[in-house]
Design an enzyme around this catalytic site. Structure first.
Site, mmCIF file in Angstrom:
data_model
loop_
_atom_site.group_PDB
_atom_site.id
_atom_site.type_symbol
_atom_site.label_atom_id
_atom_site.label_comp_id
_atom_site.label_asym_id
_atom_site.label_seq_id
_atom_site.Cartn_x
_atom_site.Cartn_y
_atom_site.Cartn_z
ATOM 1 N N GLU A 122 25.307 78.496 10.232
ATOM 2 C CA GLU A 122 25.512 77.598 9.541
ATOM 3 C C GLU A 122 25.861 77.615 8.007
ATOM 4 O O GLU A 122 26.905 77.510 7.379
ATOM 5 C CB GLU A 122 24.966 76.503 10.217
ATOM 6 C CG GLU A 122 24.942 76.156 11.216
ATOM 7 C CD GLU A 122 26.235 75.272 11.728
ATOM 8 O OE1 GLU A 122 26.565 74.756 10.739
ATOM 9 O OE2 GLU A 122 25.720 74.678 13.124
ATOM 10 N N ASP A 249 35.548 78.777 19.510
ATOM 11 C CA ASP A 249 36.468 78.101 18.791
ATOM 12 C C ASP A 249 36.685 79.328 17.477
ATOM 13 O O ASP A 249 38.136 79.444 17.445
ATOM 14 C CB ASP A 249 35.768 77.084 18.262
ATOM 15 C CG ASP A 249 34.515 76.178 17.885
ATOM 16 O OD1 ASP A 249 33.863 77.547 17.694
ATOM 17 O OD2 ASP A 249 34.050 75.465 17.599
ATOM 18 N N GLU A 346 33.006 64.430 23.199
ATOM 19 C CA GLU A 346 32.706 65.907 22.281
ATOM 20 C C GLU A 346 33.002 66.621 23.566
ATOM 21 O O GLU A 346 33.973 67.793 23.007
ATOM 22 C CB GLU A 346 31.132 65.940 22.422
ATOM 23 C CG GLU A 346 30.551 67.173 22.318
ATOM 24 C CD GLU A 346 30.735 67.596 21.018
ATOM 25 O OE1 GLU A 346 31.064 67.337 20.052
ATOM 26 O OE2 GLU A 346 30.331 68.239 20.163
ATOM 27 N N GLU A 365 38.328 68.298 13.300
ATOM 28 C CA GLU A 365 38.951 69.230 13.806
ATOM 29 C C GLU A 365 40.392 68.239 14.470
ATOM 30 O O GLU A 365 41.802 69.271 13.758
ATOM 31 C CB GLU A 365 38.578 69.526 15.226
ATOM 32 C CG GLU A 365 37.540 71.130 14.694
ATOM 33 C CD GLU A 365 35.882 70.553 14.852
ATOM 34 O OE1 GLU A 365 35.862 69.096 15.053
ATOM 35 O OE2 GLU A 365 35.228 71.221 14.778
HETATM 36 C C1 DMJ Z 1 31.817 72.526 11.346
HETATM 37 O O1 DMJ Z 1 30.296 72.729 10.742
HETATM 38 C C2 DMJ Z 1 33.057 73.267 11.432
HETATM 39 O O2 DMJ Z 1 33.775 72.985 11.461
HETATM 40 C C3 DMJ Z 1 32.303 74.616 12.977
HETATM 41 O O3 DMJ Z 1 33.962 75.527 12.691
HETATM 42 C C4 DMJ Z 1 32.566 73.961 14.091
HETATM 43 N N1 DMJ Z 1 31.585 72.323 13.944
HETATM 44 C C5 DMJ Z 1 31.641 71.831 12.782
HETATM 45 C C6 DMJ Z 1 32.564 70.532 12.924
HETATM 46 O O4 DMJ Z 1 33.225 70.092 14.200
#
Ligand code: DMJ
Length: 458
Positions: A122, A249, A346, A365
């Site tokens: 993060e 992902d 989600e 996304e």
């Molecule tokens: C973000 O912190 C980034 O896009 C990460 O890859 C996935 N989750 C969140 C947004 O949904």
């Protein structure tokens, strides 16, 4: 009436009927035409609404809590998550004065000399990525110095027997913890660490993050898939479910993006091998629609028929890789998932068409994919799609002092959170979709997974 007259009358009625269809189609098309300029301005206004809420009730802290009008610091002490994550968006949307003031605040107040354990992934995607992209936009060397300091403090995270990073690291003591992690956290680091290496001329950043990516790939199964959880000390998988969703992902996203940003031949090979397995085992045709579900990494057998808000980045990756056909079809499925309840959940069971986890924490996304598809096809359909998303998003998530995630997309009950990716990504992709701006050169500029644009200057 003779036969000839009868025939002429029928012909006349049919012609009028056809004319009416053509006129009403034309009318419908004009009605659907999206006013990009007006929408881009609306996105800017909504960005400011949320930004001003953050400034009034949470300034200097990590996140705004939009319902209780208070704030949250992830680790008890602030790391300025929202200001750093928002900075390049402030510049991109044209709020220069606000951006300059925020930049000054960051360079004068942000310190990483803190005795706290942080989540390496993060912090890397939000803070390292945010500092680097703002540095490239402004040339402010203090931002690069902060990035260098942060990168140096994070480096010991890779000191495991396998080279895979631990999940957490203490910014002051360099101690690490969290042996069980996932491909997203081990493989979504090279864009940021690699850029830092190029800009500081310290190859160690590139080498450590690249090794972590390769070590993840090397542990793929015989059919080419990775699992959900892995132990960094033993290198063994602890969960073999495989998909493009949470915890995997952006690992796939970075395999492709590192080819573009660094011309890395290993990444090219790893991406090419991985995408074959992804399309073979995740892709699922259901009632004429294309979805990407879950499969066991060893057998390839379908585990669950689930897709969701996080998976919705994948059409963007497919489009970027040149596979527009699959990208378009998957995005159509994402649109169905969104419109089922007027906001996407989600997790969604696409076979049963049912919500599995109903939260919506303001995720970007699906907007990101809409932007890529519009960018690559020029098809106005994606503007109309983006407008639907934006209208619903404003309708259900706008709160008095900002934007609030939803606890449940069915009931639309709000949650007291507003994560920094709202500014870094969600508003940015809405703006880029509607903006009248010049198009960005996707061969030179790569968005990290938190939508921080990084430029290939090397
Ligand atoms: C973000 O912190 C980034 O896009 C990460 O890859 C996935 N989750 C969140 C947004 O949904």
């Amino acid at each position: 009436m003779n036969n000839f007259m009868k025939l002429s009358k029928i012909k006349f009625v049919v012609s009028i009927f056809l004319l009416l269809i053509i006129v009403s189609n034309l009318f419908a098309q004009t009605k659907q035409k999206v006013d990009k300029k007006q929408l881009a301005n609306q996105v800017k206004a909504e960005f400011l609404h949320a930004w001003n809420g953050y400034k009034k009730y949470a300034w200097g802290h990590d996140d705004l809590k939009p319902l209780s009008k208070s704030y949250k610091d992830w680790y008890g002490e602030t790391l300025l998550m929202t200001p750093v994550d928002s900075l390049d968006t402030l510049y991109l949307l044209g709020f220069k004065q606000e951006a300059d003031a925020t930049r000054k605040y960051i360079t004068e107040n942000l310190s990483f000399d803190k005795d706290v354990y942080v989540q390496n992934f993060e912090i890397t995607i939000r803070l390292l990525g945010g500092l680097l992209s703002a540095y490239q936009m402004t040339g402010d060397k203090k931002l690069l110095a902060l990035a260098d300091d942060l990168g140096t403090r994070l480096l010991p995270v890779f000191d495991s027997p396998t080279g895979l990073p631990y999940k957490y690291i203490n910014l002051k003591t360099s101690k690490t913890k969290g042996e069980v992690t996932n491909p997203a956290e081990t493989g979504t680091l090279l864009i940021e660490f690699g850029t830092l290496a190029k800009l500081t001329k310290k190859p160690v950043f590139y080498d450590k993050a690249k090794r972590a990516l390769v070590e993840t790939y090397n542990r793929r199964s015989s059919i080419g898939l990775v699992g959900t959880n892995i132990n960094v000390e033993t290198g063994k998988w602890t969960n073999t479910d495989s998909h493009v969703s949470a915890e995997i992902d952006s690992y796939y996203e970075y395999l492709l993006k590192c080819v573009i940003l660094f011309d890395d031949a290993d990444c090219r090979k790893m991406w090419q091998e991985s995408i074959k397995a992804i399309n073979k085992y995740y892709a699922d045709e259901v009632r004429g629609g294309l979805w990407y579900g879950h499969a066991d990494m060893n057998t390839g057998k379908r585990t669950v028929t689930e897709y969701g808000a996080l998976d919705a980045f994948f059409p963007a990756v497919l489009a970027l890789s040149g596979d527009l056909d699959r990208a378009k079809r998957l995005q159509d499925s994402g649109f169905k998932m969104w419109t089922k309840h007027g906001i996407e959940p989600e997790v969604f069971d696409y076979q049963k068409q049912e919500v599995v986890h109903g939260g919506y924490p303001l995720r970007p996304e699906i907007v990101e994919s809409t932007y890529y598809l519009y960018r690559y096809t020029g098809d106005e359909k994606y503007l109309a799609m983006g407008k639907t998303f934006f209208d619903d998003f404003v309708k259900h998530c706008r709160s008095e002092v900002g934007y609030a995630g939803l606890k449940n997309v069915v009931t639309k009950e709000k949650a007291d959170n507003m994560q920094s990716f709202l500014f870094a990504e969600t508003f940015k992709y809405y703006y880029l979709l509607f903006a009248p701006s010049k198009t960005l050169n996707f061969k030179k500029i790569v968005f990290n997974t938190e939508a921080h644009p990084l430029k290939k200057t090397w």
